[in-house]
Design an enzyme around this catalytic site. Structure first.
Site, PDB file in Angstrom:
ATOM      1  CB  SER A 163      -0.964  -0.043   1.184  1.00 18.40           C
ATOM      2  OG  SER A 163      -1.967   0.937   1.067  1.00 18.40           O
ATOM      3  CG  ASP A 209      -6.392  -2.253  -4.313  1.00 18.36           C
ATOM      4  OD1 ASP A 209      -7.035  -1.497  -3.548  1.00 18.36           O
ATOM      5  OD2 ASP A 209      -5.177  -2.486  -4.183  1.00 18.36           O
ATOM      6  CG  HIS A 241      -5.519  -2.239  -0.565  1.00 21.63           C
ATOM      7  ND1 HIS A 241      -4.684  -1.682  -1.515  1.00 21.63           N
ATOM      8  CD2 HIS A 241      -5.140  -1.708   0.636  1.00 21.63           C
ATOM      9  CE1 HIS A 241      -3.851  -0.850  -0.919  1.00 21.63           C
ATOM     10  NE2 HIS A 241      -4.111  -0.840   0.378  1.00 21.63           N
TER      11      HIS A 241
END
Length: 292
Positions: A163, A209, A241
């Site tokens: 991320s 995502d 994600h």
């Protein structure tokens, strides 16, 4: 740190074999001859690259922060195969170190010295995470326990992040062209242009995502990387994600194979990267995948 070596980045290297005659007798077939001085461990298989751990025994030690929040080092205990490449791993926004801790045992048991970190502040932005990844690599090389430093090759270093940590991995690669590999997992960054990166980079996005949508992040990152000697972009089936960073066997397979290929120059892992792999566990895969 050692200046980035200009070792050939070839995906296919012919294996040489010879019949050896001694006193008129044909010798037994020669054992595998390593194509790279950094080749570590037995020949890989589809099963081995997907496994949660590899052939090396490893130890771990918690360390205080030094330019990063705190960390855990995982390292092979083997002393008979030379030194090992190093990897620093950052979690994402508001995420604790434990979410990326799976990469410690996975990579250390396959022949890497790994430091997983927590950041100075859980809300640190990607560029700060990139600086902290580089600080963690510096810690490995200069301040870590002697048993760790004795096993580390400080000239073969790499970064991984999830991320915002993935955005940090891109920033670290942009800042340090002597790195051997970078892997953003579900990467997030407001900057979409990484044309200055000259580090072999594998961008791993998720099938679904909604936090870092692929068409706004991973896909654009991959497209913008035009100066790296090699690059790849994939989306494994069944990933979102979160679990593209917390790990699946397919994510682990490609992370390990990329590091083995570009940190260790181990061409035995070419089979998992080139020609372009396909299968029911991949939504898509793109790479430069050069041929000799």
């Amino acid at each position: 740190m050692r200046t980035r070596s200009r070792r050939p980045r070839k995906w296919f290297m012919a294996l040489q074999s010879a019949a050896v005659l001694t006193l008129g007798l044909v010798a037994a077939p020669a054992a595998h001859s390593a194509q790279s001085p950094y080749e570590r461990g037995p020949a890989p298989t589809e099963t081995s690259v997907r496994a949660s751990t590899g052939p090396f025994q490893y130890a771990q030690v918690s360390v205080p922060g030094a330019g990063f929040g705190s960390g855990t080092i995982y390292y092979p205990t083997d002393t008979g195969q030379g030194t090992f490449g190093g990897v620093a791993v950052s979690p994402g926004f508001l995420s604790p170190e434990i979410l990326i801790a799976w990469l410690g045992p996975k990579l250390a048991s396959n022949g890497f010295v790994v430091i997983t970190i927590s950041t100075n502040n859980p809300g640190d932005q990607p560029d700060s995470r990139g600086e902290q990844l580089l600080a963690a690599l510096n810690y490995l090389a200069t301040q870590s326990p002697a048993a760790v430093r004795q096993r580390l090759d400080p000239g073969r270093l790499s970064v991984i992040g999830h991320s915002m940590g993935g955005g940090g991995a891109l920033r670290a690669a942009d800042s340090r062209p002597d790195l051997q590999a970078a892997i953003p997992l579900g990467g997030w960054h407001t900057n979409k242009n990484w044309s200055n990166i000259r580090v072999p980079t594998m961008v791993i996005g998720a099938q679904n995502d909604f936090i870092a949508p692929n068409d706004q992040h991973s896909q654009r990152f991959y497209t913008s990387i035009t100066q790296a000697p090699e690059k790849a972009y994939l989306r494994p089936v069944g990933t979102g994600h979160v679990n593209v960073g917390t790990g699946t066997p397919v994510v682990g397979k490609f992370v390990l194979s990329w590091l083995k290929r570009f940190v260790d120059d181990d061409t035995r892992y070419d089979q998992f990267l080139c020609p372009t792999p396909s299968g029911s566990d991949l939504v898509e895969y793109h790479s430069t995948c050069p041929h000799t």
